[in-house]
Design a protein around this motif. Structure first.
Motif, PDB file in Angstrom:
ATOM      1  N   UNK A   1      32.195  36.611  17.846  1.00 31.53           N
ATOM      2  CA  UNK A   1      33.487  35.933  17.787  1.00 31.53           C
ATOM      3  C   UNK A   1      34.601  36.892  17.368  1.00 31.53           C
ATOM      4  N   UNK A   2      35.841  36.436  17.558  1.00 31.17           N
ATOM      5  CA  UNK A   2      37.010  37.177  17.072  1.00 31.17           C
ATOM      6  C   UNK A   2      37.446  36.678  15.702  1.00 31.17           C
ATOM      7  N   UNK A   3      37.225  35.393  15.469  1.00 32.70           N
ATOM      8  CA  UNK A   3      37.550  34.747  14.200  1.00 32.70           C
ATOM      9  C   UNK A   3      36.433  33.766  13.878  1.00 32.70           C
ATOM     10  N   UNK A   4      36.356  33.357  12.607  1.00 32.67           N
ATOM     11  CA  UNK A   4      35.336  32.392  12.222  1.00 32.67           C
ATOM     12  C   UNK A   4      35.946  31.338  11.301  1.00 32.67           C
ATOM     13  N   UNK A   5      35.499  30.107  11.466  1.00 38.99           N
ATOM     14  CA  UNK A   5      35.929  28.989  10.625  1.00 38.99           C
ATOM     15  C   UNK A   5      34.715  28.307  10.023  1.00 38.99           C
ATOM     16  N   UNK A   6      34.675  28.249   8.710  1.00 38.07           N
ATOM     17  CA  UNK A   6      33.653  27.472   8.010  1.00 38.07           C
ATOM     18  C   UNK A   6      34.274  26.117   7.687  1.00 38.07           C
ATOM     19  N   UNK A   7      33.800  25.078   8.354  1.00 37.80           N
ATOM     20  CA  UNK A   7      34.369  23.739   8.171  1.00 37.80           C
ATOM     21  C   UNK A   7      33.882  23.115   6.875  1.00 37.80           C
ATOM     22  N   UNK A   8      32.597  23.248   6.594  1.00 40.60           N
ATOM     23  CA  UNK A   8      32.053  22.677   5.356  1.00 40.60           C
ATOM     24  C   UNK A   8      30.820  23.465   4.946  1.00 40.60           C
ATOM     25  N   UNK A   9      30.711  23.727   3.648  1.00 43.56           N
ATOM     26  CA  UNK A   9      29.574  24.495   3.163  1.00 43.56           C
ATOM     27  C   UNK A   9      29.190  24.067   1.756  1.00 43.56           C
ATOM     28  N   UNK A  10      27.887  24.019   1.519  1.00 44.90           N
ATOM     29  CA  UNK A  10      27.404  23.840   0.160  1.00 44.90           C
ATOM     30  C   UNK A  10      27.679  25.122  -0.617  1.00 44.90           C
ATOM     31  N   UNK A  11      27.585  25.055  -1.927  1.00 40.75           N
ATOM     32  CA  UNK A  11      27.814  26.227  -2.753  1.00 40.75           C
ATOM     33  C   UNK A  11      26.489  26.850  -3.175  1.00 40.75           C
ATOM     34  N   UNK A  12      26.293  28.107  -2.791  1.00 34.26           N
ATOM     35  CA  UNK A  12      25.146  28.858  -3.269  1.00 34.26           C
ATOM     36  C   UNK A  12      23.833  28.571  -2.583  1.00 34.26           C
ATOM     37  N   UNK A  13      23.826  27.739  -1.561  1.00 31.14           N
ATOM     38  CA  UNK A  13      22.577  27.433  -0.868  1.00 31.14           C
ATOM     39  C   UNK A  13      22.860  27.037   0.568  1.00 31.14           C
ATOM     40  N   UNK A  14      21.815  27.098   1.397  1.00 35.53           N
ATOM     41  CA  UNK A  14      21.931  26.673   2.784  1.00 35.53           C
ATOM     42  C   UNK A  14      22.372  27.794   3.713  1.00 35.53           C
TER      43      UNK A  14
ATOM     44  N   UNK B   1      41.124  21.708   1.733  1.00 39.77           N
ATOM     45  CA  UNK B   1      41.767  20.396   1.583  1.00 39.77           C
ATOM     46  C   UNK B   1      41.414  19.873   0.197  1.00 39.77           C
ATOM     47  N   UNK B   2      42.128  18.864  -0.285  1.00 39.05           N
ATOM     48  CA  UNK B   2      41.838  18.344  -1.633  1.00 39.05           C
ATOM     49  C   UNK B   2      40.383  17.907  -1.822  1.00 39.05           C
ATOM     50  N   UNK B   3      39.759  17.441  -0.753  1.00 36.31           N
ATOM     51  CA  UNK B   3      38.376  16.961  -0.876  1.00 36.31           C
ATOM     52  C   UNK B   3      37.382  17.875  -0.168  1.00 36.31           C
ATOM     53  N   UNK B   4      37.755  19.149  -0.017  1.00 36.57           N
ATOM     54  CA  UNK B   4      36.844  20.105   0.625  1.00 36.57           C
ATOM     55  C   UNK B   4      35.622  20.331  -0.251  1.00 36.57           C
ATOM     56  N   UNK B   5      34.508  20.689   0.402  1.00 38.14           N
ATOM     57  CA  UNK B   5      33.261  20.932  -0.324  1.00 38.14           C
ATOM     58  C   UNK B   5      33.431  22.099  -1.294  1.00 38.14           C
ATOM     59  N   UNK B   6      32.626  22.092  -2.360  1.00 45.37           N
ATOM     60  CA  UNK B   6      32.722  23.152  -3.372  1.00 45.37           C
ATOM     61  C   UNK B   6      32.487  24.527  -2.754  1.00 45.37           C
ATOM     62  N   UNK B   7      31.569  24.568  -1.785  1.00 42.86           N
ATOM     63  CA  UNK B   7      31.290  25.849  -1.145  1.00 42.86           C
ATOM     64  C   UNK B   7      32.515  26.432  -0.456  1.00 42.86           C
ATOM     65  N   UNK B   8      33.365  25.569   0.116  1.00 41.54           N
ATOM     66  CA  UNK B   8      34.587  26.047   0.763  1.00 41.54           C
ATOM     67  C   UNK B   8      35.485  26.777  -0.229  1.00 41.54           C
ATOM     68  N   UNK B   9      35.696  26.161  -1.398  1.00 44.44           N
ATOM     69  CA  UNK B   9      36.540  26.778  -2.415  1.00 44.44           C
ATOM     70  C   UNK B   9      35.951  28.102  -2.892  1.00 44.44           C
ATOM     71  N   UNK B  10      34.639  28.134  -3.071  1.00 44.26           N
ATOM     72  CA  UNK B  10      33.996  29.358  -3.540  1.00 44.26           C
ATOM     73  C   UNK B  10      34.076  30.470  -2.491  1.00 44.26           C
ATOM     74  N   UNK B  11      33.982  30.113  -1.210  1.00 42.92           N
ATOM     75  CA  UNK B  11      34.128  31.122  -0.152  1.00 42.92           C
ATOM     76  C   UNK B  11      35.558  31.658  -0.128  1.00 42.92           C
ATOM     77  N   UNK B  12      36.512  30.782  -0.359  1.00 42.17           N
ATOM     78  CA  UNK B  12      37.913  31.197  -0.452  1.00 42.17           C
ATOM     79  C   UNK B  12      38.087  32.189  -1.601  1.00 42.17           C
TER      80      UNK B  12
END
Length: 415
Positions: free
Chosen positions: A244-257, A280-291
């Motif tokens: 790919x040229x870019x990647x989007x993680x829509x939803x992710x668990x934190x630290x697993x999977x 987003x305000x209700x994004x998964x914890x994994x999203x915030x940690x990846x950020x």
């Protein structure tokens, strides 16, 4: 559609690495990727190609070779599996599948450029092989998703189709399938990198018409009849990002999977592909940690402009990283003063200067003289050289210590 006649090199790579539908523990065990890389490097050093291993003198050559504890008898036994190869290829091609070896001209260059030694020796596939070279937006995420995530994924995929940007994903249920099916329904194209069951997916009613129309390509580095294996699912993540040229993680668990592991791997090892994450305000914890670990926030809706243009604007991957605007025949002053670095936080200086370093290392050179040539601190140059050695781009020589371009590694990806 590819020609069903396999190139001699690809036939030998299959003989050495393919399981032909059998348990990989059955003797003789097919070569692992690392083992195949050792064989490929030996071939290059001896100015040979894989097909040369079928010549009459191959046995004597292999018996003299030093191949990191790979027994000669094992290699010879693998090369004698010609009947199994013929039957397997006949079966696969009758199902519409094609096979690419790493030496094939149609093998996706993005995999070789970005993964080098980690690029799979074999790719099995179905559909339009040209899609493998088109890049696009990788969309990945959890298997278990709610309506909000499903709707968001579908909208991103539809916007991608509107802008002519391909979707690359892993074909798993949840975000992956939603992204692939949505872009296809919107008239776009998609590449699915599967971890298992390629032969079943190739005839699945969800995909069949898109494959026939040249809109969808499915590939796998694993045996086409292989069932699900968690290790294989994890292993193929890097192929998704690399195509790919870019990647989007829509939803992710934190630290697993698998989603988390693949994103973390891409952030640390596949620097050429900017990784975005849905925030987003209700994004998964994994999203915030990846950020927090360096992923970028995906552009917010509405996407009135071309989504591809928005991603180009939001990404910090400067053009100078891929094609650094630095003349290799002049000296450069790369001050690493902290104030200067604060002004240009988006530039990865190592990637920008690496081509210049390599241009000076066609003949062995020590750290001090190289640092003087490029007018940088010796400690900084040593850091860059250490990284280049770790990545396999430069080879360290001892007695005396010097560095030189690793020609074998640069050629290895083509075998």
């Amino acid at each position: 559609m590819l020609n069903h006649v396999l190139a001699p090199d690809t036939q030998v790579i299959l003989l050495l690495c393919a399981s032909f539908g059998q348990n990989r523990q059955i003797e003789p065990q097919p070569l692992t990727l690392n083992e195949y890389n050792s064989v490929a490097e030996w071939l290059i050093e001896n100015q040979m190609r894989p097909a040369d291993l079928l010549e009459a003198n191959a046995k004597s050559l292999l018996q003299k070779a030093s191949l990191n504890k790979i027994e000669t008898d094992r290699l010879l036994a693998l090369l004698e599996r010609g009947v199994m190869l013929s039957l397997a290829v006949e079966k696969w091609t009758s199902q519409g599948l094609w096979i690419l070896g790493r030496s094939d001209s149609n093998y996706p260059k993005l995999l070789k450029q970005r993964l080098r030694h980690s690029a799979p020796a074999i790719l099995y596939g179905v559909g339009n092989v040209e899609l493998l070279s088109r890049g696009g937006l990788a969309i990945v995420g959890s298997r278990d998703i709610d309506e909000e995530i499903l709707s968001y994924t579908q909208k991103v995929a539809q916007a991608s189709a509107m802008g002519g940007m391909q979707i690359v994903s892993g074909g798993a249920r949840g975000v992956d399938q939603a992204a692939m099916l949505s872009v296809l329904n919107a008239g776009g194209t998609s590449v699915g990198i599967l971890a298992d069951s390629l032969t079943k997916a190739a005839v699945n009613s969800k995909y069949r018409s898109s494959i026939k129309d040249g809109k969808l390509t499915l590939v796998s580095s694993y045996d086409p009849d292989a069932g699900f294996n968690a290790g294989n699912a994890m292993g193929r993540n890097k192929y998704i990002y690399s195509l790919a040229d870019y990647a989007l993680v829509v939803s992710s668990s934190f630290g697993k999977g698998g989603t988390w592991a693949g994103a973390v791997e891409a952030l640390s090892k596949i620097k050429e592909v900017p990784v975005f994450v849905r925030m987003s305000p209700n994004a998964a914890e994994g999203n915030q940690q990846l950020f927090n670990q360096g992923a970028k926030s995906f552009p917010s809706e509405p996407w009135n402009d071309s989504l591809k243009e928005l991603l180009e604007k939001h990404s910090c991957l400067m053009e100078s990283v891929e094609s650094p605007n630095i003349q290799t025949n002049r000296k450069i002053n790369l001050s690493t003063d902290n104030q200067d670095l604060k002004l240009i936080p988006t530039i990865d200086i190592y990637n920008a200067v690496l081509p210049v370093i390599l241009s000076h290392l066609h003949q062995p050179k020590d750290t001090k003289s190289l640092a003087q040539s490029l007018e940088v601190r010796q400690s900084q140059m040593q850091d860059w050289l250490n990284r280049a050695v770790e990545e396999g781009k430069v080879r360290k020589i001892t007695k005396p210590v010097a560095y030189v371009v690793n020609q074998s590694a640069n050629q290895l990806s083509f075998l």
